[in-house]
Design a protein around this motif. Sequence first.
Motif, PDB file in Angstrom:
ATOM      1  N   ASP A  77       0.947  -1.202  -0.054  1.00 55.99           N
ATOM      2  CA  ASP A  77      -0.115   0.093   0.105  1.00 55.99           C
ATOM      3  C   ASP A  77       0.946   1.242   0.063  1.00 55.99           C
ATOM      4  OD1 ASP A  77      -2.303   1.604   0.023  1.00 55.99           O
ATOM      5  OD2 ASP A  77      -2.760   1.233   2.080  1.00 55.99           O
ATOM      6  N   GLY A  78       2.016   1.137   0.802  1.00 56.63           N
ATOM      7  CA  GLY A  78       2.824   2.319   0.946  1.00 56.63           C
ATOM      8  C   GLY A  78       3.522   2.526  -0.469  1.00 56.63           C
ATOM      9  N   ALA A  79       4.081   1.464  -1.033  1.00 48.16           N
ATOM     10  CA  ALA A  79       4.961   1.692  -2.215  1.00 48.16           C
ATOM     11  C   ALA A  79       3.768   2.185  -3.589  1.00 48.16           C
ATOM     12  CB  ALA A  79       5.273   0.381  -2.782  1.00 48.16           C
ATOM     13  N   THR A  80       2.841   1.657  -3.416  1.00 49.23           N
ATOM     14  CA  THR A  80       1.757   2.086  -4.776  1.00 49.23           C
ATOM     15  C   THR A  80       1.125   3.711  -4.448  1.00 49.23           C
ATOM     16  OG1 THR A  80      -0.106   0.914  -3.453  1.00 49.23           O
ATOM     17  CG2 THR A  80       0.825  -0.015  -5.283  1.00 49.23           C
ATOM     18  N   SER A  81       1.039   3.978  -3.146  1.00 49.14           N
ATOM     19  CA  SER A  81       0.697   5.248  -2.869  1.00 49.14           C
ATOM     20  C   SER A  81       1.914   6.259  -3.174  1.00 49.14           C
ATOM     21  CB  SER A  81       0.439   5.389  -1.399  1.00 49.14           C
ATOM     22  OG  SER A  81      -0.519   4.568  -0.913  1.00 49.14           O
ATOM     23  N   CYS A  82       3.308   5.773  -2.876  1.00 44.92           N
ATOM     24  CA  CYS A  82       4.329   6.777  -3.038  1.00 44.92           C
ATOM     25  C   CYS A  82       4.571   6.861  -4.636  1.00 44.92           C
ATOM     26  CB  CYS A  82       5.547   5.985  -2.693  1.00 44.92           C
ATOM     27  SG  CYS A  82       7.139   6.954  -2.562  1.00 44.92           S
ATOM     28  N   VAL A  83       4.334   5.638  -5.267  1.00 44.03           N
ATOM     29  CA  VAL A  83       4.496   6.023  -6.873  1.00 44.03           C
ATOM     30  C   VAL A  83       3.444   6.725  -7.361  1.00 44.03           C
ATOM     31  CG1 VAL A  83       4.504   4.705  -9.248  1.00 44.03           C
ATOM     32  CG2 VAL A  83       5.730   3.677  -7.010  1.00 44.03           C
ATOM     33  N   LEU A  84       2.111   6.600  -6.833  1.00 39.73           N
ATOM     34  CA  LEU A  84       0.978   7.615  -7.627  1.00 39.73           C
ATOM     35  C   LEU A  84       1.336   8.810  -7.249  1.00 39.73           C
ATOM     36  CD1 LEU A  84      -2.632   6.615  -7.211  1.00 39.73           C
ATOM     37  CD2 LEU A  84      -2.009   8.938  -6.955  1.00 39.73           C
ATOM     38  N   ALA A  85       1.681   9.064  -6.001  1.00 37.62           N
ATOM     39  CA  ALA A  85       1.902  10.562  -5.521  1.00 37.62           C
ATOM     40  C   ALA A  85       3.081  11.315  -6.531  1.00 37.62           C
ATOM     41  CB  ALA A  85       2.416  10.584  -4.163  1.00 37.62           C
ATOM     42  N   ILE A  86       4.034  10.330  -6.549  1.00 36.09           N
ATOM     43  CA  ILE A  86       5.516  11.075  -7.240  1.00 36.09           C
ATOM     44  C   ILE A  86       4.729  11.233  -8.699  1.00 36.09           C
ATOM     45  CG2 ILE A  86       7.541  10.324  -8.361  1.00 36.09           C
ATOM     46  CD1 ILE A  86       8.151   8.904  -5.945  1.00 36.09           C
ATOM     47  N   GLN A  87       4.051  10.384  -9.267  1.00 35.16           N
ATOM     48  CA  GLN A  87       3.928  10.715 -10.728  1.00 35.16           C
ATOM     49  C   GLN A  87       2.968  11.623 -11.092  1.00 35.16           C
ATOM     50  OE1 GLN A  87       2.715   6.658 -12.397  1.00 35.16           O
ATOM     51  NE2 GLN A  87       5.103   6.240 -12.721  1.00 35.16           N
TER      52      GLN A  87
END
Length: 203
Positions: A77-87
């Motif tokens: 959950d944290g990894a996908t949240s991070c990628v979504l926010a960055i992009q």
Amino acid sequence: MRSNFEVEGNGLNPDLHPLLYRIYLGREIVNFEEIELGLENLLSPTDLLGLNKASDLLCSALEKQSRILIVADFDADGATSCVLAIQALRSFGFNWVDYIVPNRFEFGYGLTPEIVEMAKSRHPDLIITVDNGISSVDGVDVARASGIQTLVTDHHLAGQVLPKADVIVNPNQPGCRFKSKALAGVGVIFYLMLGVRRALRER
């Protein structure tokens, strides 16, 4: 193999595989619309407490080209949240977006004071937590004392004391009327990015 297994009065297709049928009913899903995956069925973000304020904060940060540092949990959950926010933030025009995925066994869970001290070496103007932060009272205090703004996005249950962040977006914080209390962290940041996009279009 399909079955005519059916519970009277529900709106599920009786031709569903029996296993899926029982799973849906076990989760109290009794209408096909509840499992429809179209975007038009997403809950409106208007009831997500803090969303408008967080969107305005990020729009102002974009105007100033603030340095954004995302602090993510290290699970899926944290990894996908991070990628979504960055992009999303980079697509909005932020020139400096960085991230930290700390080892919780070394630094503890959430935005701890130790993580803030590590983050300070990157000179962020704003720290955004994804999938953590609702219990990071001490870490947020250290960030504020260091002149760093904090935006907490999380979905975990809130404790008795909330961190004194600039904004908190969490469907499980007190006073939030958002209907889905089971929203994942990546769902929270997704809704926030929708809010930022809307706010930018209105400016």
